[in-house]
Design a protein around this motif. Structure first.
Motif, mmCIF file in Angstrom:
data_model
loop_
_atom_site.group_PDB
_atom_site.id
_atom_site.type_symbol
_atom_site.label_atom_id
_atom_site.label_comp_id
_atom_site.label_asym_id
_atom_site.label_seq_id
_atom_site.Cartn_x
_atom_site.Cartn_y
_atom_site.Cartn_z
ATOM 1 N N LYS A 1 43.191 43.040 64.616
ATOM 2 C CA LYS A 1 43.960 41.823 64.986
ATOM 3 C C LYS A 1 44.814 42.454 65.454
ATOM 4 O O LYS A 1 46.044 41.845 64.657
ATOM 5 C CB LYS A 1 43.509 39.752 64.974
ATOM 6 C CG LYS A 1 44.623 39.522 65.880
ATOM 7 C CD LYS A 1 44.065 38.216 65.371
ATOM 8 C CE LYS A 1 43.782 36.707 66.332
ATOM 9 N NZ LYS A 1 43.820 35.274 66.135
ATOM 10 N N SER B 1 41.364 42.228 69.152
ATOM 11 C CA SER B 1 40.510 41.929 67.909
ATOM 12 C C SER B 1 38.954 42.814 67.906
ATOM 13 O O SER B 1 38.649 43.678 68.769
ATOM 14 C CB SER B 1 40.138 40.821 67.652
ATOM 15 O OG SER B 1 39.266 39.562 67.900
ATOM 16 N N GLU C 1 48.500 41.057 68.105
ATOM 17 C CA GLU C 1 48.400 39.641 69.136
ATOM 18 C C GLU C 1 50.186 39.530 69.625
ATOM 19 O O GLU C 1 50.893 40.168 69.167
ATOM 20 C CB GLU C 1 48.507 38.607 68.061
ATOM 21 C CG GLU C 1 47.525 37.670 67.684
ATOM 22 C CD GLU C 1 47.489 36.373 66.802
ATOM 23 O OE1 GLU C 1 47.963 35.164 66.893
ATOM 24 O OE2 GLU C 1 47.979 37.230 65.040
ATOM 25 N N ASP C 2 49.947 40.716 70.826
ATOM 26 C CA ASP C 2 51.225 39.979 71.545
ATOM 27 C C ASP C 2 52.328 41.549 71.445
ATOM 28 O O ASP C 2 52.971 41.211 71.367
ATOM 29 C CB ASP C 2 51.854 38.942 72.147
ATOM 30 C CG ASP C 2 51.315 36.975 71.967
ATOM 31 O OD1 ASP C 2 50.677 37.758 73.739
ATOM 32 O OD2 ASP C 2 51.416 36.379 71.824
ATOM 33 N N SER D 1 46.985 42.448 72.842
ATOM 34 C CA SER D 1 46.311 41.717 72.122
ATOM 35 C C SER D 1 44.814 42.041 72.336
ATOM 36 O O SER D 1 44.680 41.974 73.014
ATOM 37 C CB SER D 1 46.421 40.552 72.414
ATOM 38 O OG SER D 1 47.431 39.808 72.475
ATOM 39 N N GLY E 1 55.610 40.942 67.739
ATOM 40 C CA GLY E 1 53.613 41.231 67.953
ATOM 41 C C GLY E 1 54.226 41.326 66.514
ATOM 42 O O GLY E 1 54.677 41.777 65.540
#
Length: 255
Positions: A6, A30, A8-9, A28, A63
């Motif tokens: 994953k 997953s 994220e940002d 971002s 991130g």
């Protein structure tokens, strides 16, 4: 349940004497266990940089990247990386090339060596164990490079333009071979490629990056109404043209 991978940002910049260049911005997405993701985008948009972040060679400036629900640094992720060139050593036999990673990591156990022998046999290289890389075709060399990577039993396989050095006909054949091996070995994989046909024919999802700084422009799920899907079969399917036109339009009208 946590996804295998994953992001994220995630953002990353390159720094030199001339200042800062933002390469990736707020990425971002997953990836679930067993999925095959292809990443496409214009030249210089940060595709290979993204793979370097995922395997830990680079650290995101902003991130987070998590692996099985843990920060990548702490997860002890076993990630295999297959590069554009096969990097087989001519002074070593095919067998000693495919076991090189095991040798370096001191993992030459009977079980792992037995697994290598099984893959060499299954993927048509058993009779070339004592040959030198120069005696192999381009496609065979790529299969050997993949077996070397799989010998370490990675949880995630990163493929950075692995077919780019091959002629077109060989590329089509090896694409089928590599896809079949990844499916048989039940590996989770991320492919970076400039070839839209390759991405669509192999992947479960195609992530489209924008021009630099690369950001996620679109994530396109890929589905074909066929049993025993192969890259070659996918290229001949009626859905293929629709996916190609959709992604082509994204690449040519996006930011």
């Amino acid at each position: 349940m946590n996804p295998l991978l994953k992001l994220e940002d995630v953002s990353y910049s390159y720094h030199d004497v001339n200042g800062e260049t933002l390469a990736l911005s707020n990425i971002s997405f997953s990836l679930e266990t067993g999925e095959f993701l292809a990443i496409v985008g214009p030249s210089g948009c940060g595709k290979s940089t993204l793979l370097s972040l995922i395997c830990g060679l680079l650290q995101p400036e902003e991130g987070t990247i998590s692996f099985q629900g843990m920060p990548l640094k702490e997860a002890g992720a076993n990630i295999g990386y297959m590069l554009q060139k096969d990097h087989l050593f001519e002074w070593r036999t095919v067998y000693s090339n495919v076991t090189l990673g095991l040798e370096i990591q001191k993992k030459m156990t009977p079980d792992r060596l037995s697994n290598v022998d099984s893959m060499l046999k299954a993927y048509g290289l058993s009779s070339f164990k004592e040959a030198r890389p120069s005696q192999l075709s381009g496609g065979m060399r790529q299969r050997a490079a993949l077996i070397r990577t799989l010998a370490l039993e990675p949880d995630l396989l990163l493929l950075d333009e692995p077919f780019s050095a091959l002629d077109y006909q060989t590329r089509l054949s090896v694409c089928d071979d590599i896809s079949a091996i990844i499916k048989k070995e039940e590996k989770t994989a991320i492919l970076v490629t400039h070839d839209l046909s390759e991405a669509i024919s192999m992947a479960d999802e195609v992530l489209v990056l924008s021009r630099r700084p690369g950001c996620v422009q679109r994530l396109v799920p890929i589905s074909f109404a066929m049993e025993n899907r192969t890259p070659m079969g996918s290229r001949n399917a009626p859905e293929f043209k629709e996916y190609f036109n959709l992604i082509w339009k994204e690449l040519n009208t996006g930011g």
